[in-house]
Design a protein around this motif. Structure first.
Motif, PDB file in Angstrom:
ATOM      1  N   PHE A 111       0.834  -1.206   0.000  1.00  0.00           N
ATOM      2  CA  PHE A 111       0.000   0.000   0.000  1.00  0.00           C
ATOM      3  C   PHE A 111       0.864   1.250   0.000  1.00  0.00           C
ATOM      4  O   PHE A 111       0.508   2.269  -0.620  1.00  0.00           O
ATOM      5  CB  PHE A 111      -0.932  -0.005   1.195  1.00  0.00           C
ATOM      6  CG  PHE A 111      -2.006   1.047   1.121  1.00  0.00           C
ATOM      7  CD1 PHE A 111      -3.165   0.814   0.385  1.00  0.00           C
ATOM      8  CD2 PHE A 111      -1.856   2.275   1.746  1.00  0.00           C
ATOM      9  CE1 PHE A 111      -4.150   1.788   0.288  1.00  0.00           C
ATOM     10  CE2 PHE A 111      -2.839   3.254   1.653  1.00  0.00           C
ATOM     11  CZ  PHE A 111      -3.984   3.005   0.923  1.00  0.00           C
ATOM     12  N   ASN A 131       2.091   1.645  -3.783  1.00  0.00           N
ATOM     13  CA  ASN A 131       1.190   1.995  -4.892  1.00  0.00           C
ATOM     14  C   ASN A 131      -0.212   2.428  -4.469  1.00  0.00           C
ATOM     15  O   ASN A 131      -1.053   2.694  -5.339  1.00  0.00           O
ATOM     16  CB  ASN A 131       1.082   0.822  -5.868  1.00  0.00           C
ATOM     17  CG  ASN A 131       0.557  -0.432  -5.189  1.00  0.00           C
ATOM     18  OD1 ASN A 131      -0.048  -0.370  -4.113  1.00  0.00           O
ATOM     19  ND2 ASN A 131       0.786  -1.577  -5.813  1.00  0.00           N
ATOM     20  N   ASN A 132      -0.493   2.486  -3.167  1.00  0.00           N
ATOM     21  CA  ASN A 132      -1.812   2.901  -2.672  1.00  0.00           C
ATOM     22  C   ASN A 132      -2.964   2.079  -3.265  1.00  0.00           C
ATOM     23  O   ASN A 132      -4.083   2.590  -3.421  1.00  0.00           O
ATOM     24  CB  ASN A 132      -2.071   4.393  -2.962  1.00  0.00           C
ATOM     25  CG  ASN A 132      -1.333   5.300  -1.993  1.00  0.00           C
ATOM     26  OD1 ASN A 132      -0.951   4.869  -0.911  1.00  0.00           O
ATOM     27  ND2 ASN A 132      -1.118   6.535  -2.396  1.00  0.00           N
ATOM     28  N   ASP A 133      -2.692   0.826  -3.570  1.00  0.00           N
ATOM     29  CA  ASP A 133      -3.712  -0.047  -4.151  1.00  0.00           C
ATOM     30  C   ASP A 133      -4.281  -0.935  -3.040  1.00  0.00           C
ATOM     31  O   ASP A 133      -3.632  -1.899  -2.604  1.00  0.00           O
ATOM     32  CB  ASP A 133      -3.103  -0.900  -5.255  1.00  0.00           C
ATOM     33  CG  ASP A 133      -4.157  -1.654  -6.055  1.00  0.00           C
ATOM     34  OD1 ASP A 133      -5.196  -2.029  -5.466  1.00  0.00           O
ATOM     35  OD2 ASP A 133      -3.939  -1.885  -7.254  1.00  0.00           O
ATOM     36  N   HIS A 155      -6.883  -3.042  -3.073  1.00  0.00           N
ATOM     37  CA  HIS A 155      -7.230  -4.405  -3.460  1.00  0.00           C
ATOM     38  C   HIS A 155      -5.994  -5.295  -3.572  1.00  0.00           C
ATOM     39  O   HIS A 155      -5.979  -6.425  -3.093  1.00  0.00           O
ATOM     40  CB  HIS A 155      -8.000  -4.393  -4.794  1.00  0.00           C
ATOM     41  CG  HIS A 155      -9.366  -3.799  -4.668  1.00  0.00           C
ATOM     42  ND1 HIS A 155      -9.575  -2.441  -4.615  1.00  0.00           N
ATOM     43  CD2 HIS A 155     -10.598  -4.362  -4.587  1.00  0.00           C
ATOM     44  CE1 HIS A 155     -10.873  -2.188  -4.510  1.00  0.00           C
ATOM     45  NE2 HIS A 155     -11.518  -3.349  -4.488  1.00  0.00           N
ATOM     46  N   MET A 156      -4.956  -4.793  -4.201  1.00  0.00           N
ATOM     47  CA  MET A 156      -3.735  -5.590  -4.344  1.00  0.00           C
ATOM     48  C   MET A 156      -3.117  -5.872  -2.972  1.00  0.00           C
ATOM     49  O   MET A 156      -2.666  -6.991  -2.694  1.00  0.00           O
ATOM     50  CB  MET A 156      -2.727  -4.853  -5.231  1.00  0.00           C
ATOM     51  CG  MET A 156      -1.431  -5.644  -5.450  1.00  0.00           C
ATOM     52  SD  MET A 156      -0.224  -4.729  -6.431  1.00  0.00           S
ATOM     53  CE  MET A 156      -1.077  -4.660  -8.004  1.00  0.00           C
ATOM     54  N   SER A 157      -3.095  -4.868  -2.109  1.00  0.00           N
ATOM     55  CA  SER A 157      -2.523  -5.043  -0.772  1.00  0.00           C
ATOM     56  C   SER A 157      -3.309  -6.077   0.030  1.00  0.00           C
ATOM     57  O   SER A 157      -2.731  -6.956   0.682  1.00  0.00           O
ATOM     58  CB  SER A 157      -2.516  -3.709  -0.024  1.00  0.00           C
ATOM     59  OG  SER A 157      -1.805  -2.730  -0.736  1.00  0.00           O
TER      60      SER A 157
END
Length: 274
Positions: free
Chosen positions: A51, A54-56, A58-60
């Motif tokens: 996070f 990339n501040n993502d 869902h991926m995190s």
């Protein structure tokens, strides 16, 4: 000091060392050891790392949940205990669901924070009630179950102290985290959480070890039950043996030859002739 005192002191030191070793092994087993700590830290560390990059959300979240599942699978393949890994999966799963539903990455941490606060209160409340939670957790590990409550007051006192220590340490941790939840951003909260995963835990485990190392030895209720069963079996075997011996004695007496009538008459005739 006499020559007889030395073996006694050596024996006492050996018993103390053995008690400390047993306590260390039991704590290691109960709280998962180094591997359990890694399994506790890794999902949260992966979440906050991804996070931060990339501040993502869902991926995190998916990465954290995936590594938790992998840890469980590894334990299953190695035929190891999975309770610590499973608890990690459930904790991460709750965090993932809560964060996804609210679309707020901070909420990934909220279920774990609430669990920590609830556990802190449970330690303190059970100690006040005279049934310290740490005793309920460690009693089966030490094979003493709840014997410490009524038969081992020194041990109950140690469990109470340890439970208070756990409760206060977790309360202090909560006092740091909840303000950060409201005021800090997701990355700051996540990194503080990662940092505070292990040190408070190690402090609580160390204090538990200190209190229990000075406490009386646990009463092995499992050994007592086994001894009682063996004594019952021995008593039953002895009773059966006595009954068999009595029956054999009765059978011998009943089957012994008796003088027939002719022999008796002859003896009687001899007596009359005399």
């Amino acid at each position: 000091m006499t020559s007889l005192d030395k073996p006694t002191e050596d024996t006492t030191e050996a018993e103390d060392a053995n008690a400390r070793a047993v306590t260390e092994a039991a704590l290691f087993e109960a709280f998962g050891g180094v591997r359990g700590m890694i399994e506790t830290v890794l999902p949260g560390l992966l979440f906050v790392t991804i996070f931060t990059l990339n501040n993502d959300l869902h991926m995190s979240a998916i990465a954290a949940l995936a590594v938790s599942v992998v840890l469980v699978v590894v334990r299953l393949v190695m035929k190891d205990t999975v309770k610590h890994a499973f608890s990690g999966v459930f904790g991460v799963a709750f965090g993932v669901v809560f964060a996804m539903m609210t679309d707020n990455a901070k909420n990934f941490y909220l279920p774990g924070m609430l669990y920590t606060l609830g556990l802190a209160l449970a330690y303190i409340v059970t100690s006040l009630a005279g049934v310290p939670l740490i005793g309920l957790i460690l009693g089966p590990v030490f094979k003493e179950n709840l014997s410490w409550r009524t038969r081992n007051p020194g041990r109950k006192k140690a469990y109470t102290k340890a439970s208070y220590a756990w409760g206060l340490i977790l309360l202090a941790k909560s006092a740091v985290l909840f303000p950060l939840y409201w005021w800090a951003d997701t990355e700051q909260l996540g990194w503080v959480l990662v940092i505070l995963k292990i040190p408070p835990f190690l402090l609580a485990v160390w204090l538990t070890w200190v209190f229990l190392a000075k406490a009386p030895a646990p009463i092995d209720v499992f050994a007592e039950m086994e001894a009682a069963e063996e004594a019952e079996k021995a008593a039953k075997a002895e009773k059966d043996e006595r009954e068999r011996s009595g029956q054999e004695a009765d059978g011998t007496l009943a089957g012994s030859p008796q003088p027939d009538g002719e022999a008796a008459d002859l003896r009687g005739g001899r007596h009359r002739k005399a």
